[in-house]
Motif scaffolding. Structure first.
Motif, PDB file in Angstrom:
ATOM      1  N   LEU A 101      13.326 -10.544   2.191  1.00  0.00           N
ATOM      2  CA  LEU A 101      12.158  -9.709   1.860  1.00  0.00           C
ATOM      3  C   LEU A 101      10.750 -10.308   1.945  1.00  0.00           C
ATOM      4  CD1 LEU A 101      13.727  -7.764  -1.416  1.00  0.00           C
ATOM      5  CD2 LEU A 101      13.370  -7.074   0.978  1.00  0.00           C
ATOM      6  N   ASN A 102      10.803 -11.942   2.429  1.00  0.00           N
ATOM      7  CA  ASN A 102       9.618 -12.294   2.430  1.00  0.00           C
ATOM      8  C   ASN A 102       8.394 -11.743   3.265  1.00  0.00           C
ATOM      9  OD1 ASN A 102      10.877 -14.433   0.743  1.00  0.00           O
ATOM     10  ND2 ASN A 102      10.855 -16.024   2.416  1.00  0.00           N
ATOM     11  N   VAL A 103       8.820 -11.081   4.351  1.00  0.00           N
ATOM     12  CA  VAL A 103       7.700 -10.723   5.397  1.00  0.00           C
ATOM     13  C   VAL A 103       7.397  -9.247   4.646  1.00  0.00           C
ATOM     14  CG1 VAL A 103       8.235 -12.152   7.081  1.00  0.00           C
ATOM     15  CG2 VAL A 103       9.440  -9.771   6.990  1.00  0.00           C
ATOM     16  N   TYR A 104       8.027  -8.731   3.968  1.00  0.00           N
ATOM     17  CA  TYR A 104       7.894  -7.123   3.388  1.00  0.00           C
ATOM     18  C   TYR A 104       7.463  -7.211   2.057  1.00  0.00           C
ATOM     19  CZ  TYR A 104      11.330  -6.215   7.231  1.00  0.00           C
ATOM     20  OH  TYR A 104      12.065  -6.244   8.234  1.00  0.00           O
ATOM     21  N   MET A 105       7.774  -8.208   1.297  1.00  0.00           N
ATOM     22  CA  MET A 105       7.031  -8.303   0.061  1.00  0.00           C
ATOM     23  C   MET A 105       6.529  -9.335  -0.308  1.00  0.00           C
ATOM     24  SD  MET A 105      10.133  -6.137  -2.068  1.00  0.00           S
ATOM     25  CE  MET A 105       9.447  -6.223  -3.610  1.00  0.00           C
ATOM     26  N   ASP A 106       5.602  -9.861   0.479  1.00  0.00           N
ATOM     27  CA  ASP A 106       4.837 -11.206   0.447  1.00  0.00           C
ATOM     28  C   ASP A 106       3.842 -10.945  -0.704  1.00  0.00           C
ATOM     29  OD1 ASP A 106       2.583  -9.569   1.291  1.00  0.00           O
ATOM     30  OD2 ASP A 106       2.493 -10.487   3.301  1.00  0.00           O
ATOM     31  N   GLN A 107       3.173 -12.538  -0.647  1.00  0.00           N
ATOM     32  CA  GLN A 107       2.203 -12.699  -1.861  1.00  0.00           C
ATOM     33  C   GLN A 107       1.022 -11.461  -1.928  1.00  0.00           C
ATOM     34  OE1 GLN A 107       0.167 -16.386  -2.015  1.00  0.00           O
ATOM     35  NE2 GLN A 107      -0.743 -15.991  -3.928  1.00  0.00           N
ATOM     36  N   SER A 108       0.484 -11.059  -0.924  1.00  0.00           N
ATOM     37  CA  SER A 108      -0.479 -10.160  -1.042  1.00  0.00           C
ATOM     38  C   SER A 108      -0.035  -8.804  -1.433  1.00  0.00           C
ATOM     39  CB  SER A 108      -1.148 -10.004   0.421  1.00  0.00           C
ATOM     40  OG  SER A 108      -2.005  -9.048   0.666  1.00  0.00           O
ATOM     41  N   TRP A 109       0.978  -8.476  -0.896  1.00  0.00           N
ATOM     42  CA  TRP A 109       1.508  -7.030  -1.028  1.00  0.00           C
ATOM     43  C   TRP A 109       2.171  -6.810  -2.718  1.00  0.00           C
ATOM     44  CZ3 TRP A 109       5.856  -5.019  -3.385  1.00  0.00           C
ATOM     45  CH2 TRP A 109       6.000  -3.690  -3.435  1.00  0.00           C
ATOM     46  N   THR A 110       2.692  -7.955  -3.197  1.00  0.00           N
ATOM     47  CA  THR A 110       3.243  -7.962  -4.473  1.00  0.00           C
ATOM     48  C   THR A 110       2.050  -8.295  -5.478  1.00  0.00           C
ATOM     49  OG1 THR A 110       5.085  -9.198  -3.683  1.00  0.00           O
ATOM     50  CG2 THR A 110       4.605  -9.142  -5.988  1.00  0.00           C
ATOM     51  N   GLU A 111       1.054  -8.840  -5.339  1.00  0.00           N
ATOM     52  CA  GLU A 111       0.093  -9.072  -6.134  1.00  0.00           C
ATOM     53  C   GLU A 111      -0.758  -7.765  -6.381  1.00  0.00           C
ATOM     54  OE1 GLU A 111      -1.732 -12.956  -5.427  1.00  0.00           O
ATOM     55  OE2 GLU A 111      -0.184 -14.020  -6.242  1.00  0.00           O
ATOM     56  N   ASN A 112      -1.125  -7.401  -5.116  1.00  0.00           N
ATOM     57  CA  ASN A 112      -1.884  -6.194  -5.171  1.00  0.00           C
ATOM     58  C   ASN A 112      -1.355  -4.935  -5.856  1.00  0.00           C
ATOM     59  OD1 ASN A 112      -4.084  -7.090  -3.609  1.00  0.00           O
ATOM     60  ND2 ASN A 112      -3.107  -6.275  -1.590  1.00  0.00           N
ATOM     61  N   MET A 113       0.087  -4.940  -5.817  1.00  0.00           N
ATOM     62  CA  MET A 113       0.884  -3.825  -6.371  1.00  0.00           C
ATOM     63  C   MET A 113       0.715  -4.191  -7.950  1.00  0.00           C
ATOM     64  SD  MET A 113       4.307  -3.548  -8.285  1.00  0.00           S
ATOM     65  CE  MET A 113       5.218  -4.924  -7.310  1.00  0.00           C
ATOM     66  N   LEU A 114       1.053  -5.337  -8.235  1.00  0.00           N
ATOM     67  CA  LEU A 114       0.919  -5.437  -9.842  1.00  0.00           C
ATOM     68  C   LEU A 114      -0.327  -5.487 -10.660  1.00  0.00           C
ATOM     69  CD1 LEU A 114       3.085  -9.052  -9.913  1.00  0.00           C
ATOM     70  CD2 LEU A 114       3.812  -6.892 -10.862  1.00  0.00           C
ATOM     71  N   ASN A 115      -1.431  -5.980 -10.017  1.00  0.00           N
ATOM     72  CA  ASN A 115      -2.842  -5.444 -10.453  1.00  0.00           C
ATOM     73  C   ASN A 115      -3.213  -4.021 -10.578  1.00  0.00           C
ATOM     74  OD1 ASN A 115      -3.828  -8.307 -11.082  1.00  0.00           O
ATOM     75  ND2 ASN A 115      -3.512  -8.599  -8.847  1.00  0.00           N
ATOM     76  N   SER A 116      -2.523  -3.117  -9.491  1.00  0.00           N
ATOM     77  CA  SER A 116      -2.909  -1.899  -9.618  1.00  0.00           C
ATOM     78  C   SER A 116      -2.108  -0.983 -10.511  1.00  0.00           C
ATOM     79  CB  SER A 116      -2.708  -1.297  -8.038  1.00  0.00           C
ATOM     80  OG  SER A 116      -3.406  -1.883  -7.156  1.00  0.00           O
ATOM     81  N   VAL A 117      -0.715  -1.238 -10.471  1.00  0.00           N
ATOM     82  CA  VAL A 117       0.066  -0.477 -11.374  1.00  0.00           C
ATOM     83  C   VAL A 117       0.487  -0.951 -12.694  1.00  0.00           C
ATOM     84  CG1 VAL A 117       0.897   0.495  -9.198  1.00  0.00           C
ATOM     85  CG2 VAL A 117       2.349  -1.068 -10.256  1.00  0.00           C
ATOM     86  N   ALA A 118       0.570  -2.412 -12.972  1.00  0.00           N
ATOM     87  CA  ALA A 118       1.122  -2.933 -13.941  1.00  0.00           C
ATOM     88  C   ALA A 118       0.149  -3.448 -15.126  1.00  0.00           C
ATOM     89  CB  ALA A 118       2.339  -3.789 -13.817  1.00  0.00           C
ATOM     90  N   VAL A 119      -0.816  -4.430 -14.393  1.00  0.00           N
ATOM     91  CA  VAL A 119      -1.672  -5.069 -15.360  1.00  0.00           C
ATOM     92  C   VAL A 119      -2.546  -4.034 -16.308  1.00  0.00           C
ATOM     93  CG1 VAL A 119      -3.727  -6.365 -15.203  1.00  0.00           C
ATOM     94  CG2 VAL A 119      -1.851  -6.998 -13.915  1.00  0.00           C
ATOM     95  N   PRO A 120      -3.176  -3.039 -15.561  1.00  0.00           N
ATOM     96  CA  PRO A 120      -3.898  -2.037 -16.375  1.00  0.00           C
ATOM     97  C   PRO A 120      -3.002  -1.698 -17.856  1.00  0.00           C
ATOM     98  CG  PRO A 120      -4.457  -1.722 -14.491  1.00  0.00           C
ATOM     99  CD  PRO A 120      -3.098  -2.447 -14.151  1.00  0.00           C
TER     100      PRO A 120
END
Length: 285
Positions: A101-120
């Motif tokens: 999954l490294n190339v599909y769920m890399d740092q950029s994708w994962t961190e953007n997802m977390l900051n968008s849907v979870a951190v709030p």
């Protein structure tokens, strides 16, 4: 409640600090069960604790990678497991993924997802909804990958198949205590050069003393496969050892011969997936 490297895996949702209500837990487990049926080999594991035991882990990322490999999440054939590590006291969420999954769920994708849907949600104390949103997004991503809807280049695919893609474990923004770790790493390399580690019967060395407390009292975990060997490249296996006196964690890495050199029957893995730390990401709130 502190996470430890040798803690047993007990179901896909390990809410050891009891912050997710029953209704949300049911939704999370239902989505995990559904995606694991939809996507062959995948496994989603969630661990919610207060913090990590010990001070010698350089970051939550390093611990998440080690725990992922200790639990061997996902299938060895597909290497598409996912670990979601939630640290309440540290206000940190970390997502670790299998090598595939490294190339599909890399740092950029994962961190953007977390900051968008979870951190709030986490900032508002709604931890259950944040975890559910992560699971939903990870599940959708896994389905997209399985259906071939997520773009990746042909060269990236060849690198994955041949085992030639070089991935470097990232450094996240929670590395305030990284200096002791790197000092220990330098010392370990020096000892390796002197041959102290070069003894398969004594995996931490016949005279190996803990660099933190000076004792020689280790608990050795089983070997876990970090990188699978191919016909062209060697693989890598790793053993984690925990000092029984001060809980310091140490490691030993050993090459696995190429497939055409020998079999890998002694790697110690249970047929599960592995992570090299090159994918996934984290976020703080």
């Amino acid at each position: 409640v502190l996470a430890t490297l040798n803690m047993p895996q007990q179901g896909p949702l390990m809410d050891l600090i009891h912050i997710i209500d029953d209704e949300t837990s049911t939704k999370i487990l239902s989505e995990i069960s559904t995606v694991e049926s939809d996507v062959p080999g995948c496994e989603i594991q969630i661990l919610l604790v207060n913090n990590i035991e010990g001070k010698l882990w350089s970051s939550p990322k390093q611990f998440a990678t080690a725990l992922f490999n200790m639990w061997e999440l996902g299938s060895k054939e597909t290497n598409n497991g996912v670990l979601i590590l939630f640290l309440l006291d540290r206000r940190r969420i970390e997502v670790e993924v299998g090598v595939r999954l490294n190339v599909y769920m890399d740092q950029s994708w994962t961190e953007n997802m977390l900051n968008s849907v979870a951190v709030p949600n986490f900032k508002n104390g709604d931890y259950g909804s944040g975890i559910l949103n992560i699971v939903d997004n990870v599940a959708d991503r896994l389905r997209e990958i399985e259906d071939g809807m997520t773009a990746t280049t042909a060269s990236q695919e060849r690198e994955i198949e041949d085992g030639t893609k070089a991935t470097t474990p990232r450094q996240d923004d929670d590395d305030s205590d990284s200096v002791p770790f790197y000092c220990s790493l330098v010392l370990m390399l020096c000892l390796l050069g002197c041959g102290i580690y070069n003894d398969s019967k004594y995996p931490m060395g016949r005279d190996r003393f803990c660099t933190n407390c000076g004792q020689c009292n280790w608990t050795h975990q089983r070997w876990v496969e970090i990188t699978q060997p191919t016909h062209h490249t060697k693989g890598l296996k790793r053993r984690y050892c925990v000092c029984n006196s001060c809980r310091t964690v140490d490691t030993r890495d050993v090459d696995i011969p190429r497939d055409d050199d020998s079999d890998n029957s002694d790697t110690g893995g249970g047929g599960g997936g592995s992570s090299d730390g090159g994918g996934g990401g984290g976020a703080s709130w």
